[in-house]
Design a protein around this motif. Sequence first.
Motif, mmCIF file in Angstrom:
data_model
loop_
_atom_site.group_PDB
_atom_site.id
_atom_site.type_symbol
_atom_site.label_atom_id
_atom_site.label_comp_id
_atom_site.label_asym_id
_atom_site.label_seq_id
_atom_site.Cartn_x
_atom_site.Cartn_y
_atom_site.Cartn_z
ATOM 1 N N LEU A 231 2.577 10.096 2.469
ATOM 2 C CA LEU A 231 2.730 11.632 2.550
ATOM 3 C C LEU A 231 4.235 11.891 2.570
ATOM 4 C CD1 LEU A 231 1.351 14.624 2.255
ATOM 5 C CD2 LEU A 231 1.179 14.338 4.726
ATOM 6 N N TYR A 232 5.062 11.280 3.463
ATOM 7 C CA TYR A 232 6.462 11.587 3.534
ATOM 8 C C TYR A 232 7.390 11.255 2.332
ATOM 9 C CZ TYR A 232 11.215 11.014 5.371
ATOM 10 O OH TYR A 232 12.482 10.982 5.419
ATOM 11 N N TYR A 233 7.140 9.961 1.694
ATOM 12 C CA TYR A 233 7.848 9.569 0.764
ATOM 13 C C TYR A 233 7.180 10.364 -0.541
ATOM 14 C CZ TYR A 233 8.989 5.512 3.441
ATOM 15 O OH TYR A 233 9.567 4.563 4.382
ATOM 16 N N LEU B 114 0.811 -1.046 0.040
ATOM 17 C CA LEU B 114 -0.029 -0.169 0.132
ATOM 18 C C LEU B 114 0.894 1.332 -0.175
ATOM 19 C CD1 LEU B 114 -2.728 1.743 0.310
ATOM 20 C CD2 LEU B 114 -2.478 1.295 2.822
ATOM 21 N N VAL B 115 1.826 1.392 0.816
ATOM 22 C CA VAL B 115 2.614 2.689 0.936
ATOM 23 C C VAL B 115 3.696 2.597 -0.245
ATOM 24 C CG1 VAL B 115 4.648 3.383 1.977
ATOM 25 C CG2 VAL B 115 2.919 2.535 3.377
ATOM 26 N N PRO C 131 10.527 18.148 12.574
ATOM 27 C CA PRO C 131 9.504 19.075 12.280
ATOM 28 C C PRO C 131 8.414 18.042 11.458
ATOM 29 C CG PRO C 131 11.310 20.144 11.800
ATOM 30 C CD PRO C 131 11.743 18.685 12.179
ATOM 31 N N LEU C 132 8.718 17.084 10.820
ATOM 32 C CA LEU C 132 7.628 16.279 9.785
ATOM 33 C C LEU C 132 7.076 15.491 10.795
ATOM 34 C CD1 LEU C 132 9.940 15.344 6.621
ATOM 35 C CD2 LEU C 132 7.825 16.865 7.023
ATOM 36 N N TYR C 133 7.686 14.988 12.051
ATOM 37 C CA TYR C 133 7.063 14.257 12.947
ATOM 38 C C TYR C 133 6.045 15.096 13.628
ATOM 39 C CZ TYR C 133 6.509 10.862 16.778
ATOM 40 O OH TYR C 133 5.837 9.650 17.748
ATOM 41 N N GLN C 134 6.478 16.148 14.240
ATOM 42 C CA GLN C 134 5.327 16.942 14.830
ATOM 43 C C GLN C 134 4.250 17.205 13.796
ATOM 44 O OE1 GLN C 134 7.814 20.100 16.111
ATOM 45 N NE2 GLN C 134 8.240 19.121 17.885
#
Length: 273
Positions: free
Chosen positions: A141-143, A73-74, A122-125
């Motif tokens: 979203l990250y990839y 899926l990812v 920052p991305l984790y937050q």
Amino acid sequence: MNRYRPRTLALELIMIAVALVVAFPVYVLVNLAVRPTSDTSSPIRPTASPTIDNFTQAWQQGGLGGALFNSVLVTAGSVAIILAVSSFAAYPLARSTARWSRGLFLLVMVGLIVPFQLAALPLYQTMRDLGLLGTPWALILYYSGLQVPFTVFLYAGFLRALPRDFEDAALIDGCTPTQGFRYVVLPMLKPVTVTALVLNAVAVWNDFFTPLLYLSGSTQQTMPVAIAGFVGQYVTDWNLVFAALAISIVPILAVYFALQRSIISGFAGGLKG
């Protein structure tokens, strides 16, 4: 008439040696994956009594079914977004002759040299504030953002090597720039699209750090994280680890072999350009 010369023999011996070096880790992987746990002989020694019990146990104990679904899926979601965004972004950057085009292209390329670890916190937050932590959508979203600069670089290089004759003819016939890209340019991008697909799929599929960070504390996991769960502090069943690794390799190898011709064509086209 071509003759079989000593130089040809030397090149063949070098290629055989390289092939053996590449094949050796694969042999050890498969050899240990089918070896019973009671066999403690050297990993190099061929297994006398191969078994598939390791694959069954790894699948059940590691929850590889759910992990495999999440990885598919990812990977599929991320690659689809990456290819769509990158191809549409690279087209005007490669075709436009305006001054802003080169500056914007260089700005996108900054993403290739900035370490992603700088944005990890920052991305984790941000993912936490969006309520996406512990879900595959955080990884997609990250990839999708991480791999776009590299993929734009591939598309732009390929587009600059393509002649503009076909799309100019389409514009003269009444096509809009979007229609010209969709019906004329996009089909010609198949080689580089397949190449970008495989490169991005391998990068996303094999990533360990990001799923470990974003899916921590949830029941969701991807294949690399699930395989890492077999490695304990005091006891590790390496036969199950190698069986799980073999299972995780099969999907990405299947994609690679299915698209092998297009991948080679994409690299050849890039080298020509």
